[in-house]
Design an enzyme around this catalytic site. Structure first.
Site, mmCIF file in Angstrom:
data_model
loop_
_atom_site.group_PDB
_atom_site.id
_atom_site.type_symbol
_atom_site.label_atom_id
_atom_site.label_comp_id
_atom_site.label_asym_id
_atom_site.label_seq_id
_atom_site.Cartn_x
_atom_site.Cartn_y
_atom_site.Cartn_z
ATOM 1 N N GLU A 138 -20.754 -21.324 9.959
ATOM 2 C CA GLU A 138 -19.863 -21.292 11.133
ATOM 3 C C GLU A 138 -18.584 -20.509 10.852
ATOM 4 O O GLU A 138 -17.834 -20.182 11.787
ATOM 5 C CB GLU A 138 -19.530 -22.722 11.583
ATOM 6 C CG GLU A 138 -18.520 -23.471 10.745
ATOM 7 C CD GLU A 138 -19.088 -24.102 9.481
ATOM 8 O OE1 GLU A 138 -18.359 -24.877 8.842
ATOM 9 O OE2 GLU A 138 -20.261 -23.819 9.128
ATOM 10 N N CYS A 152 -22.684 -27.585 3.608
ATOM 11 C CA CYS A 152 -21.776 -27.999 2.542
ATOM 12 C C CYS A 152 -22.080 -29.445 2.145
ATOM 13 O O CYS A 152 -23.130 -29.716 1.585
ATOM 14 C CB CYS A 152 -20.322 -27.779 2.966
ATOM 15 S SG CYS A 152 -19.136 -27.844 1.583
ATOM 16 N N HIS A 208 -20.514 -21.984 4.480
ATOM 17 C CA HIS A 208 -20.264 -22.406 5.858
ATOM 18 C C HIS A 208 -20.697 -21.294 6.821
ATOM 19 O O HIS A 208 -19.939 -20.343 7.040
ATOM 20 C CB HIS A 208 -18.773 -22.702 6.047
ATOM 21 C CG HIS A 208 -18.324 -23.954 5.372
ATOM 22 N ND1 HIS A 208 -18.286 -25.167 6.013
ATOM 23 C CD2 HIS A 208 -17.916 -24.180 4.104
ATOM 24 C CE1 HIS A 208 -17.860 -26.102 5.174
ATOM 25 N NE2 HIS A 208 -17.641 -25.519 3.996
#
Length: 204
Positions: free
Chosen positions: A183, A79, A181
């Protein structure tokens, strides 16, 4: 060891948790010496470009990030960690960034809700090892209102449609980044982090 850079404005906890799930040796740090000697560097991020650059500058991390990239250390920006690689961001004004990649960070066009939040398809461009084993068109999780616009060809590793077709991942040599993202992106996000970990030689 992968250094997850904590400059005071990044989403480090969920990144570390995801790396642990894929068996990566990783640590959270803002120590320039640790970053210089790491097998790989991940810079996560939330917020605005001006704030991120201010934090990086305040912690003395701008030069060390440029040095490690120039030395060939695998770098993954998530990001804002990807956006700050570019020359300039036009988020709330005009702000110089790291200048590693020629190009600009621009606001997504109107006509749809902003920020762009949620799952969206990521269409691969070429064959980057970052996406090894990940199907083309897999969904990843996004939270952003700005996108990167490379000024030269050869950086875009994936695109996504949201008001326009924008670069949602970059990859060239040791420099990689995702607007989404990983994660927070379930199975395929973990696979992408595992791919980066293996490229850096930091897996268990």
């Amino acid at each position: 060891m992968i250094a997850v850079v904590d400059y005071g404005a990044g989403n480090v906890a969920s990144v570390i948790n995801a790396l642990s799930r894929v068996g990566a040796d990783a640590c959270v740090t803002r120590d320039p010496d640790v970053i210089r000697t790491a097998a790989g560097v991940i810079v996560p991020g939330v917020g605005a470009a001006a704030d991120v650059m201010s934090h990086l500058t305040g912690h003395g991390l701008v030069d060390v990030l440029r040095e490690t990239i120039a030395a060939g250390t695998p770098y993954l920006g998530i990001c804002m960690g990807m956006q700050v690689l570019f020359s300039v961001s036009y988020e709330d004004g005009e702000h110089p960034c790291l200048g590693v990649i020629p190009g600009a960070v621009r606001r997504l066009p109107g006509g749809q809700p902003l920020p762009h939040v949620g799952w969206n398809q990521v269409c691969q461009v070429g064959s980057s090892p970052l996406f090894h084993g990940i199907p083309d068109g897999a969904d990843f999780y996004f939270v952003h209102s700005y996108y990167v616009d490379p000024a030269v060809e050869g950086w875009t590793a994936a695109t996504t449609d949201y008001g326009l077709r924008f670069t949602s991942a970059i990859a060239r040599d040791n420099v990689m980044g995702t607007q989404f993202h990983p994660e927070k992106s379930g199975r395929w996000g973990l696979k992408l982090l595992q791919n980066f970990t293996r490229m850096a030689g930091a897996g268990r």
